[in-house]
Design an enzyme around this catalytic site. Structure first.
Site, PDB file in Angstrom:
ATOM      1  N   ASN A   1      -7.534   4.216   9.281  1.00 38.82           N
ATOM      2  CA  ASN A   1      -7.039   2.974   9.880  1.00 38.82           C
ATOM      3  C   ASN A   1      -7.209   2.933  11.396  1.00 38.82           C
ATOM      4  O   ASN A   1      -7.368   1.871  11.973  1.00 38.82           O
ATOM      5  CB  ASN A   1      -5.566   2.758   9.516  1.00 38.82           C
ATOM      6  CG  ASN A   1      -4.725   3.998   9.646  1.00 38.82           C
ATOM      7  OD1 ASN A   1      -4.991   5.007   8.993  1.00 38.82           O
ATOM      8  ND2 ASN A   1      -3.728   3.958  10.495  1.00 38.82           N
TER       9      ASN A   1
ATOM     10  N   GLY B   1      -2.711  -6.038  -0.111  1.00 39.53           N
ATOM     11  CA  GLY B   1      -3.188  -7.414   0.070  1.00 39.53           C
ATOM     12  C   GLY B   1      -3.318  -7.856   1.517  1.00 39.53           C
ATOM     13  O   GLY B   1      -4.294  -8.516   1.878  1.00 39.53           O
TER      14      GLY B   1
ATOM     15  N   GLY C   1       0.823  -1.213   0.000  1.00 38.33           N
ATOM     16  CA  GLY C   1       0.000   0.000   0.000  1.00 38.33           C
ATOM     17  C   GLY C   1       0.855   1.261   0.000  1.00 38.33           C
ATOM     18  O   GLY C   1       0.541   2.244  -0.674  1.00 38.33           O
ATOM     19  N   THR C   2       1.939   1.221   0.754  1.00 36.21           N
ATOM     20  CA  THR C   2       2.826   2.389   0.837  1.00 36.21           C
ATOM     21  C   THR C   2       3.403   2.725  -0.537  1.00 36.21           C
ATOM     22  O   THR C   2       3.464   3.895  -0.927  1.00 36.21           O
ATOM     23  CB  THR C   2       3.966   2.106   1.851  1.00 36.21           C
ATOM     24  OG1 THR C   2       3.375   1.786   3.111  1.00 36.21           O
ATOM     25  CG2 THR C   2       4.883   3.308   2.004  1.00 36.21           C
TER      26      THR C   2
ATOM     27  N   THR D   1      10.327  -7.596 -11.756  1.00 37.83           N
ATOM     28  CA  THR D   1       9.700  -8.911 -11.965  1.00 37.83           C
ATOM     29  C   THR D   1       8.548  -9.087 -10.992  1.00 37.83           C
ATOM     30  O   THR D   1       8.678  -8.785  -9.803  1.00 37.83           O
ATOM     31  CB  THR D   1      10.754 -10.032 -11.780  1.00 37.83           C
ATOM     32  OG1 THR D   1      11.786  -9.799 -12.735  1.00 37.83           O
ATOM     33  CG2 THR D   1      10.152 -11.408 -12.000  1.00 37.83           C
TER      34      THR D   1
ATOM     35  N   CYS E   1       5.201   5.970  20.210  1.00 39.48           N
ATOM     36  CA  CYS E   1       6.354   6.375  20.993  1.00 39.48           C
ATOM     37  C   CYS E   1       7.194   7.342  20.168  1.00 39.48           C
ATOM     38  O   CYS E   1       7.798   6.958  19.185  1.00 39.48           O
ATOM     39  CB  CYS E   1       7.165   5.149  21.382  1.00 39.48           C
ATOM     40  SG  CYS E   1       8.336   5.509  22.659  1.00 39.48           S
TER      41      CYS E   1
END
Ligand code: PLP
Length: 386
Positions: free
Chosen positions: A151, A200, A72-73, A237, A325
């Site tokens: 999130n 995923g 996702g990043t 790939t 933190c």
């Protein structure tokens, strides 16, 4: 390992058994490179095609608009940096203060490089003001990037309305839908979304595979260049096993999305209602209505979220806290701060995120343990008078 009650599905999910079965041959016998000229490699290519079609079916788009990425990043970085590279004359980016770091850190880094960054604030329910967005989108804006669902809180933004506002000004719109895909139905055909990121491992495929949806005709430069894979939109790939797995997970999600909105929501609601009732000084964070069906974020006044997590962990219960933190000190998350959650409550926020693999028995167990944990910590709290 002793029994684990996994209520941290927004962090990552288990790989579905059917997904694991589907990907196995591509880690053993079918190891060919899909770009190879020989039949052995070439036979793999069709499985990538099936996966692309399954994901397109889940999103309601054309399979040619699906580009596989590493996570996702990477999809978020590609969308943001790729659009800016395609519109070098435009210098403004619009986002929100509650984005995942995959978007927020990327945008702030670009701000350091000279882009003008607008971070829209949110109200106490975690919602942005659409008028404010409308007023900000102008001729200098290269991209608006706003997440589909948060999130930490599960809050869902009115993405179709947002996309419509952005489209009316002829500006490119990207949404980070990493937490939404597989949990709520999406239909890209009927929307003005130009770019959408998914990952995923948030819906029962393995880690290390994601997608960037690129609407046909969207101007965007590739982020990773090299070979001609993914029609030169993302070189490297292909992670064949991961891609096949993602296709299978999409196929399962397309069938089970109703269950997510009934069974999982019912379990989440039971958990949430019981905790709010049994734990004094507890409150819900975010928008109770416009929310993912699997997520609840609850604050417990005058207690540290980390302390709750440690005690939950002793019972084998996995959850997350809304603190991070930072330089050795526990700071409330940027999402809690943006929503204006009082300091004494923001420190004690806990996110429970469920999946279809959770059971009522697990929910009952957590319901039983939470008041015990909260009362124990309250007795130790220096802020509560005895
Ligand atoms: N965006 C959101 C909203 C997320 O929740 C996450 C992961 O937690 C990401 C992006 C990053 O996805 P990945 O872990 O696949 O890089």
């Amino acid at each position: 390992m002793s029994r684990v009650i996994y209520f941290d599905n927004n962090a990552t999910t288990n790989v579905a058994p059917e997904v694991f079965e589907a990907m196995k041959p591509f880690l053993t016998d079918l190891y060919g490179n899909p770009s190879s000229m020989h039949t052995f490699g070439g036979q793999v290519e069709k499985h990538i095609r099936y996966s692309r079609e399954a994901i397109a079916a889940l999103l309601g788009c054309d399979s040619s608009e699906i580009v596989f990425t590493g996570c996702g990043t990477e999809s978020d970085n590609t969308a943001i940096k790729g659009v800016l590279a395609a519109y070098p004359e435009k210098r403004k980016i619009i986002t929100t203060r509650v984005e995942h770091p995959a978007v927020l850190t990327t945008c702030r880094e670009l701000q350091n490089q000279g882009y003008r960054l607008i971070e829209l604030g949110v109200d106490k329910y975690g919602q942005i003001a659409l008028d404010e967005l409308k007023a900000q989108v102008d001729d200098d804006t290269a991209l608006v990037t706003i997440m589909y669902a948060n999130n930490e809180t599960g809050v869902i933004f009115p993405i179709d309305k947002i996309a419509e506002i952005v489209k009316a000004k002829d500006v490119v719109f990207h949404t980070d839908a990493v937490q939404a895909v597989g949990k709520i139905p999406l239909n890209l055909n009927n929307s003005n979304i130009d770019l959408l990121s998914l990952s995923g491992h948030k819906f029962h495929a393995p880690k290390g595979v994601g997608v960037l949806y690129i609407r046909k005709g969207t101007r965007i430069s590739p982020f990773i260049v090299g070979g001609h894979q993914e029609k030169s939109r993302r070189a490297g790939t292909e992670n064949v096993a991961g891609i096949v797995a993602l296709g299978k997970a999409a196929e399962i999600a397309a069938k089970s999305i109703r269950e997510e909105n009934t069974k999982v929501k019912k379990l989440r609601d039971k958990l949430e209602n019981a905790i709010l009732k049994s734990c004094p000084g507890s409150m819900l964070n975010g928008d109770k209505i416009n929310r993912l069906p699997n997520t609840t974020n609850i604050s417990f006044e005058f207690i540290e979220g980390e302390a709750i997590l440690l005690l939950l962990d002793q019972f084998g219960i996995c959850a997350s806290s809304g603190s991070a933190c930072t330089s050795g000190a526990l700071e409330p998350s940027h999402v809690m701060r943006a929503m204006g959650v009082p300091f004494t409550a923001a420190h004690g926020s806990i996110r429970f995120s469920l999946s279809t693999y959770n059971t009522e028995e697990e929910v009952d167990f957590v319901i039983e343990k939470m008041p015990i944990i909260v009362n124990r910590l309250r007795e130790l709290s220096p802020f509560v008078e005895s």
